[in-house]
Design a protein around this motif. Sequence first.
Motif, PDB file in Angstrom:
ATOM      1  N   SER A 100      -2.874   2.987   7.285  1.00  0.00           N
ATOM      2  CA  SER A 100      -3.431   1.660   7.036  1.00  0.00           C
ATOM      3  C   SER A 100      -4.752   1.426   7.750  1.00  0.00           C
ATOM      4  CB  SER A 100      -2.427   0.581   7.458  1.00  0.00           C
ATOM      5  OG  SER A 100      -2.128   0.715   8.834  1.00  0.00           O
ATOM      6  N   ASP A 135      -0.445   2.056  -1.172  1.00  0.00           N
ATOM      7  CA  ASP A 135       0.849   1.658  -0.633  1.00  0.00           C
ATOM      8  C   ASP A 135       0.883   2.180   0.797  1.00  0.00           C
ATOM      9  OD1 ASP A 135       3.493   1.362   0.141  1.00  0.00           O
ATOM     10  OD2 ASP A 135       4.294   1.885  -1.809  1.00  0.00           O
ATOM     11  N   ASN A 136       0.586   1.305   1.743  1.00  0.00           N
ATOM     12  CA  ASN A 136       0.506   1.750   3.135  1.00  0.00           C
ATOM     13  C   ASN A 136       1.864   2.192   3.676  1.00  0.00           C
ATOM     14  OD1 ASN A 136      -2.261   1.357   3.272  1.00  0.00           O
ATOM     15  ND2 ASN A 136      -2.091  -0.700   4.131  1.00  0.00           N
ATOM     16  N   ALA A 137       2.927   1.649   3.145  1.00  0.00           N
ATOM     17  CA  ALA A 137       4.262   2.050   3.599  1.00  0.00           C
ATOM     18  C   ALA A 137       4.585   3.481   3.169  1.00  0.00           C
ATOM     19  CB  ALA A 137       5.308   1.093   3.064  1.00  0.00           C
ATOM     20  N   GLN A 138       4.014   3.894   2.034  1.00  0.00           N
ATOM     21  CA  GLN A 138       4.239   5.245   1.507  1.00  0.00           C
ATOM     22  C   GLN A 138       3.095   6.192   1.841  1.00  0.00           C
ATOM     23  OE1 GLN A 138       7.055   6.273  -0.010  1.00  0.00           O
ATOM     24  NE2 GLN A 138       7.885   4.225   0.378  1.00  0.00           N
ATOM     25  N   ASN A 139       2.084   5.684   2.581  1.00  0.00           N
ATOM     26  CA  ASN A 139       0.918   6.510   2.944  1.00  0.00           C
ATOM     27  C   ASN A 139       0.265   7.133   1.710  1.00  0.00           C
ATOM     28  OD1 ASN A 139       1.486   5.908   5.573  1.00  0.00           O
ATOM     29  ND2 ASN A 139       1.965   7.984   6.209  1.00  0.00           N
TER      30      ASN A 139
END
Length: 127
Positions: free
Chosen positions: A30, A73-77
């Motif tokens: 992120s 999608d920062n959670a999924q990089n």
Amino acid sequence: QVRLVESGGGLVQAGGSLRLSCTASGRTFSSYELAWFRQAPGKEREFVAGIMKSASRTFYADSVKGRFTISRDNAQNTVYLEMNSLKPEDTAVYYCAAEERVLLLGQRLSSNQYHNWGQGTQVTVSS
């Protein structure tokens, strides 16, 4: 440093669609500005699309505006490039790029402002 790996390229007919993915590992995803560039044979690498760290703004080359969509999608990089209404002139190797600095608009369009690159994925659009 962050390691970037692209996927999703391939051969598609004109008018078709592809979705490219770029997955990152290493540093905090992120905290990076992200972009897609492409390079066709005999041509320089050119900016395609970019997205800010917060995903609050996106940027597109005029040649792809309205046809391509960048998202992250920062959670999924992972950063994506959804490509619709593909044309033969979209044929190129597509590269994912990341930069930790905050980039000004003019810098965002320049490949030499990004210090992290993937290996590229080939997109071929047949007529």
